[in-house]
Design a protein around this motif. Structure first.
Motif, PDB file in Angstrom:
ATOM      1  N   GLY A 266       0.809  -1.215   0.000  1.00 34.78           N
ATOM      2  CA  GLY A 266       0.000   0.000   0.000  1.00 34.78           C
ATOM      3  C   GLY A 266       0.842   1.265   0.000  1.00 34.78           C
ATOM      4  O   GLY A 266       0.530   2.241  -0.711  1.00 34.78           O
TER       5      GLY A 266
ATOM      6  N   LEU B  13       2.189   1.773  -3.404  1.00 36.90           N
ATOM      7  CA  LEU B  13       1.159   2.324  -4.286  1.00 36.90           C
ATOM      8  C   LEU B  13       0.967   3.818  -4.036  1.00 36.90           C
ATOM      9  O   LEU B  13       0.855   4.614  -4.992  1.00 36.90           O
ATOM     10  CB  LEU B  13      -0.142   1.549  -4.046  1.00 36.90           C
ATOM     11  CG  LEU B  13      -1.338   1.800  -4.930  1.00 36.90           C
ATOM     12  CD1 LEU B  13      -2.112   0.493  -5.093  1.00 36.90           C
ATOM     13  CD2 LEU B  13      -2.259   2.851  -4.323  1.00 36.90           C
ATOM     14  N   LEU B  14       0.930   4.214  -2.778  1.00 37.45           N
ATOM     15  CA  LEU B  14       0.736   5.631  -2.456  1.00 37.45           C
ATOM     16  C   LEU B  14       1.917   6.481  -2.902  1.00 37.45           C
ATOM     17  O   LEU B  14       1.735   7.605  -3.388  1.00 37.45           O
ATOM     18  CB  LEU B  14       0.505   5.785  -0.947  1.00 37.45           C
ATOM     19  CG  LEU B  14      -0.802   5.189  -0.410  1.00 37.45           C
ATOM     20  CD1 LEU B  14      -0.847   5.312   1.108  1.00 37.45           C
ATOM     21  CD2 LEU B  14      -2.012   5.862  -1.032  1.00 37.45           C
TER      22      LEU B  14
ATOM     23  N   GLU C 244       1.567   7.247  -6.519  1.00 38.65           N
ATOM     24  CA  GLU C 244       0.623   8.346  -6.747  1.00 38.65           C
ATOM     25  C   GLU C 244       1.272   9.693  -6.434  1.00 38.65           C
ATOM     26  O   GLU C 244       1.117  10.663  -7.186  1.00 38.65           O
ATOM     27  CB  GLU C 244      -0.614   8.142  -5.875  1.00 38.65           C
ATOM     28  CG  GLU C 244      -1.465   6.939  -6.243  1.00 38.65           C
ATOM     29  CD  GLU C 244      -2.469   7.274  -7.329  1.00 38.65           C
ATOM     30  OE1 GLU C 244      -2.428   8.394  -7.863  1.00 38.65           O
ATOM     31  OE2 GLU C 244      -3.285   6.391  -7.661  1.00 38.65           O
TER      32      GLU C 244
ATOM     33  N   SER D  17      -2.705   5.841 -12.518  1.00 37.47           N
ATOM     34  CA  SER D  17      -3.873   5.911 -11.655  1.00 37.47           C
ATOM     35  C   SER D  17      -4.756   4.680 -11.818  1.00 37.47           C
ATOM     36  O   SER D  17      -5.255   4.123 -10.827  1.00 37.47           O
ATOM     37  CB  SER D  17      -4.670   7.179 -11.971  1.00 37.47           C
ATOM     38  OG  SER D  17      -5.861   7.228 -11.217  1.00 37.47           O
TER      39      SER D  17
ATOM     40  N   CYS E   4      -3.105   1.653 -10.263  1.00 40.16           N
ATOM     41  CA  CYS E   4      -3.105   1.781  -8.801  1.00 40.16           C
ATOM     42  C   CYS E   4      -4.479   1.452  -8.228  1.00 40.16           C
ATOM     43  O   CYS E   4      -4.581   0.910  -7.119  1.00 40.16           O
ATOM     44  CB  CYS E   4      -2.683   3.189  -8.404  1.00 40.16           C
ATOM     45  SG  CYS E   4      -0.912   3.520  -8.564  1.00 40.16           S
TER      46      CYS E   4
ATOM     47  N   SER F 270      -4.918  -1.371  -5.545  1.00 43.44           N
ATOM     48  CA  SER F 270      -5.526  -1.051  -4.263  1.00 43.44           C
ATOM     49  C   SER F 270      -6.662  -2.010  -3.932  1.00 43.44           C
ATOM     50  O   SER F 270      -6.808  -2.446  -2.775  1.00 43.44           O
ATOM     51  CB  SER F 270      -6.041   0.394  -4.289  1.00 43.44           C
ATOM     52  OG  SER F 270      -6.722   0.712  -3.103  1.00 43.44           O
TER      53      SER F 270
ATOM     54  N   HIS G 163     -11.293   3.422  -3.815  1.00 43.99           N
ATOM     55  CA  HIS G 163      -9.978   3.200  -4.440  1.00 43.99           C
ATOM     56  C   HIS G 163      -9.608   4.350  -5.371  1.00 43.99           C
ATOM     57  O   HIS G 163      -8.421   4.595  -5.615  1.00 43.99           O
ATOM     58  CB  HIS G 163      -9.994   1.886  -5.217  1.00 43.99           C
ATOM     59  CG  HIS G 163     -10.279   0.687  -4.368  1.00 43.99           C
ATOM     60  ND1 HIS G 163      -9.433   0.253  -3.381  1.00 43.99           N
ATOM     61  CD2 HIS G 163     -11.340  -0.167  -4.351  1.00 43.99           C
ATOM     62  CE1 HIS G 163      -9.938  -0.816  -2.785  1.00 43.99           C
ATOM     63  NE2 HIS G 163     -11.096  -1.094  -3.353  1.00 43.99           N
TER      64      HIS G 163
ATOM     65  N   PRO H 171      -6.364   7.086  -2.389  1.00 39.45           N
ATOM     66  CA  PRO H 171      -4.951   7.315  -2.745  1.00 39.45           C
ATOM     67  C   PRO H 171      -4.698   8.714  -3.282  1.00 39.45           C
ATOM     68  O   PRO H 171      -3.650   9.315  -2.991  1.00 39.45           O
ATOM     69  CB  PRO H 171      -4.683   6.245  -3.816  1.00 39.45           C
ATOM     70  CG  PRO H 171      -5.726   5.201  -3.602  1.00 39.45           C
ATOM     71  CD  PRO H 171      -6.929   5.947  -3.147  1.00 39.45           C
ATOM     72  N   LYS H 172      -5.669   9.260  -4.049  1.00 40.42           N
ATOM     73  CA  LYS H 172      -5.469  10.605  -4.605  1.00 40.42           C
ATOM     74  C   LYS H 172      -5.468  11.654  -3.507  1.00 40.42           C
ATOM     75  O   LYS H 172      -4.680  12.618  -3.544  1.00 40.42           O
ATOM     76  CB  LYS H 172      -6.574  10.917  -5.621  1.00 40.42           C
ATOM     77  CG  LYS H 172      -6.670   9.943  -6.764  1.00 40.42           C
ATOM     78  CD  LYS H 172      -5.407   9.923  -7.589  1.00 40.42           C
ATOM     79  CE  LYS H 172      -5.537   8.963  -8.763  1.00 40.42           C
ATOM     80  NZ  LYS H 172      -5.796   7.564  -8.354  1.00 40.42           N
TER      81      LYS H 172
END
Length: 553
Positions: A103, A106-107, A110, A305, A308, A312, A329, A333-334
């Motif tokens: 996670g 992934l973040l 972003e 995006s 991701c 997610s 999702h 993250p955004k």
């Protein structure tokens, strides 16, 4: 979710040509490696250390090819994604730690995507309002997946594949065309490592290998499990070709950027933001380069995006056991990436964003040693992969890739704890540079990640333990059966021997009678009788009678 999970339709073969089954998912996954942060790291490494890190960057790229290939292989053979298998094979605590690492990877992707877009707008248009660019980027990369959801999965998949292919071509050819005076230099030196280069080395590692892409790649190709068994071998080759094709292009661009920065480093070193901008202006001399850069940033941001969002969903459901709706999702993250980017832009300005771009891959690299272990263990498991488990030679390559990531992290941790390099002083706040992540947090994450990697390396899969227990129980049962057979055989032999002795031993009455009949008293006058009988038969009268009878006869 149809517009987001459009990659599944490509992997399932819903495309005009069979090559889209493997090339489409690979192109979409490889977009995670195409943001401006990756370019900045290559420029920073080349400007500071020349060609010293080129060979290691090649090894990182080859390790990424191996990891992505094994991830796709796992999805095709098992019909499950890597997160599902980790949920089955590891304890809940280990799954949570793996989920936290994936996670955060992934973040940080972003964050790197949004911060890279802000820096790109600054580079192309000299636009000094990062907050506006952050809102624009977040709006664009969120609206495109929702717009594609209006299309069916096949149309959305084809559109994204063409966008990914176009972006990769622009990424490779755009740089080569924009800087024609710099040919590909084959002056690859042997790696020269030092405390100063440990930070750049970790950044290059995180640039070339991304943790959450393992889970995403295994998920989008798991629909290919329904294909006939004979087709899996050809699918393996097609996936390997697609991965090598995509990642070779990525390495070529990173190498050109690094070598260009190494050649231009006599004039400028990309240690701070303004120096990086100056160096990029020297490299991108073609007037078309800014337009190409902007196209790459927008399209790659959309594809990053989308992948991701898929990652997610997989990570939250299988590793954390939490099923979130689709909009969560999209949004969560955004929001995290926007808050992080806005904070650094407000506090430290463009220099803070530049340092954030370099720190994000470093954070991703710290999670790599423990994250590659499930990929290598599952792909080499005979119980999970069957006849498609990787060979001994591939297992050796996987071990070398793991050791490469582990030793890189150990060098980084040793420099943090005991070194006195420039970047460690920057993390400690001794030089006045913007602090992206506190020194204590970086040291704690690094040491904890190495410890967890070593723990996971000695912790086998549940299926391997079950298989070993079944083997031991089978050996014990066979040994018990053998012992029982030996005991029964020994008992039967003992019984046969006793029966034989019983049949051969004479009875007492017979022995007494025989003994009595066999006793002879030689003192009796029996000898005289016998002698008299013999004498009687030898008298002269008997001899004459016998001779006369013989004559008459």
């Amino acid at each position: 979710m149809d517009g987001v999970r459009c990659i599944d339709s490509l992997a399932a073969g819903n495309a005009p040509h069979d090559s889209f089954r493997t090339l489409g998912p690979t192109l979409l996954i490889s977009m995670a490696y195409l943001d401006l942060g990756k370019w900045v790291i290559a420029l920073e490494s080349g400007s500071r250390f020349g060609y010293d890190l080129v060979l290691l960057m090649l090894f990182f790229n080859l390790s990424a090819i191996l990891c992505q290939y094994l991830s796709s292989r796992i999805g095709m053979v098992t019909g499950k994604n890597l997160a599902e298998i980790c949920h089955q094979e590891y304890s809940p605590t280990i799954c949570v730690v793996l989920g936290v690492q994936a996670g955060l990877s992934l973040l940080t992707s972003e964050v790197s995507m949004i911060a890279g877009t802000v820096v790109g707008f600054k580079l192309v248009f000299e636009y000094d309002d990062p907050i506006t660019v952050i809102w624009f980027t977040s709006l664009v990369v969120n609206l495109l997946p929702y717009t594609l959801s209006l299309l069916d999965k096949r149309m959305a998949g084809m559109f994204n594949t063409y966008v990914a292919g176009f972006t990769l071509v622009c990424f490779v050819l755009g740089l080569l065309v924009s800087h024609p005076k710099n040919p590909v230099n084959m002056n690859v030196m042997f790696p020269k490592l030092s405390g100063e280069s440990a930070y750049s080395l970790m950044a290059l590692l995180g640039t070339n290998i991304i943790v959450h892409s393992f889970y995403t790649h295994s998920s989008v190709v798991q629909v290919q499990r329904r294909f006939p068994v004979l087709a899996l071998g050809s699918l393996f080759r097609d996936h390997l070709f697609s991965i090598v094709f995509s990642f070779s292009g990525i390495f070529l661009v990173n190498y050109v950027l690094l070598s260009s920065a190494a050649d231009e480093s006599k004039n400028a070193m990309a240690i701070h933001f303004q120096e990086a901008i100056q160096l990029m202006n020297q490299i991108f001399t073609n007037p078309v380069a800014p337009i190409v850069l902007l196209v790459i940033l927008v399209f790659s941001g959309h594809l990053i995006s989308m992948t991701c969002i898929i990652g997610s969903d997989i990570i939250s459901e299988n590793l954390f056991g939490v099923k979130l709706p689709l909009f969560a999702h999209h949004i969560l993250p955004k929001v995290f990436a926007m808050i992080t980017t806005i904070y650094h832009a407000k506090v430290a300005g463009s220099e803070g964003l530049y340092q954030l771009l370099i720190m994000c891959p470093v954070i991703q690299a710290m999670f790599l040693p423990s994250s590659v272990i499930p990929v290598f263990r599952v792909s080499s498991s005979r119980l999970l992969m069957g006849r498609y488990k990787i060979s001994l030679y591939v297992q050796i390559l996987a071990l070398l890739a793991f050791l490469l990531t582990l030793f890189t992290n150990i060098i980084f941790a040793a420099e943090i704890l005991f070194g006195d390099s420039t970047w460690t002083n920057d993390l400690k706040g001794n030089t006045g540079s913007p602090i992206v992540l506190p020194y204590a947090a970086v040291a704690l994450i690094s040491c904890a990640s190495i410890t967890f990697a070593l723990f996971l390396a000695v912790n086998p899969l549940k299926s391997a333990c079950t298989e070993a227990e079944e083997l031991l129980s089978s050996v014990r049962s066979q040994r018990e059966k053998l012992d029982k057979a030996r005991q029964s055989e020994a008992a039967s032999l003992k019984h046969s021997k006793s029966a034989f002795e019983h049949t051969t031993q004479p009875s007492p009455s017979i022995n007494c009678e025989e003994t009595k009949s066999a006793v002879v008293d030689w003192t009796q006058p029996m000898s005289k009788v016998c002698t008299a009988t013999i004498v009687e038969h030898s008298t002269p009268e008997n001899l004459i009678v016998n001779s006369l009878s013989k004559k008459d006869a």
